[in-house]
Scaffold this active site. Structure first.
Site, PDB file in Angstrom:
ATOM      1  N   CYS A   1      68.191  31.600   7.182  1.00  0.00           N
ATOM      2  CA  CYS A   1      67.998  31.099   8.385  1.00  0.00           C
ATOM      3  C   CYS A   1      67.750  32.011   9.437  1.00  0.00           C
ATOM      4  CB  CYS A   1      69.460  30.565   8.828  1.00  0.00           C
ATOM      5  SG  CYS A   1      69.521  29.915  10.621  1.00  0.00           S
TER       6      CYS A   1
ATOM      7  N   CYS B   1      69.979  32.027  12.775  1.00  0.00           N
ATOM      8  CA  CYS B   1      71.208  32.906  12.443  1.00  0.00           C
ATOM      9  C   CYS B   1      71.162  34.434  12.350  1.00  0.00           C
ATOM     10  CB  CYS B   1      71.380  32.356  10.920  1.00  0.00           C
ATOM     11  SG  CYS B   1      71.676  30.553  10.733  1.00  0.00           S
TER      12      CYS B   1
END
Length: 168
Positions: free
Chosen positions: A91, A94
């Site tokens: 991600c 993230c």
């Protein structure tokens, strides 16, 4: 789980880092394991870790959750408010949010803790807390969810989010 982390770190060392270790034959690992997997020779409990491995401080700003029992002990039973960062290695947002969130938590100087939960490793926790997208950050106190957000935030928004749980 700590053993699994140690194994991962040892496998990721380059041969240059390993030259400071004694020869595998000097370790107390059975001969049959040497031929099956030479890397296991370095896992002998009687040997010290090589100096190339980073030392992990127990007083760090954040910690990675190892399993459900670890989550219960370090998050649910924690006296401090805990921010739980549900993330994934793949991600992109993230990877941006994680360091920013750690910085916001560090500004609180120990008045709030941060737990990192990789949803690929701990799918059960993600399902239990209704995480349907990453990054998701859940604020918990005494095992209760008190607030959460999904997505990326700027530094000021993170500081505001973290500081509102101090002294509640």
């Amino acid at each position: 789980m700590a053993h699994r982390l140690l194994v991962r770190r040892l496998w990721s060392l380059s041969t240059k880092d390993l030259r400071c270790l004694p020869a595998p034959s000097a370790c107390s690992v059975p001969r049959s394991l040497h031929s099956a997997s030479p890397g296991l020779a370095f896992l002998s409990p009687s040997r010290a870790l090589p100096s190339a491995l980073p030392r992990v401080s127990r007083r760090g700003v954040s910690f990675s959750v190892q399993d459900h029992e670890d989550f219960t002990e370090r998050v649910i039973k924690n006296e401090l408010p805990v921010l739980v960062d549900f993330h994934a290695q793949w991600c992109g947002p993230c990877k941006i949010l994680g360091p920013r969130l750690e910085k916001a938590v560090a500004k609180q100087k120990g008045r709030v803790a941060m737990a990192k939960v990789d949803i690929d490793d701990h799918t059960d926790l993600a399902i239990e807390y209704g995480v349907s997208a990453v990054p998701t950050v859940i604020a918990m106190r005494g095992g209760d969810v008190i607030d959460q957000f999904v997505g990326i935030k700027d530094d000021d928004q993170l500081d505001s989010f973290v500081s509102k749980f101090i002294g509640q």
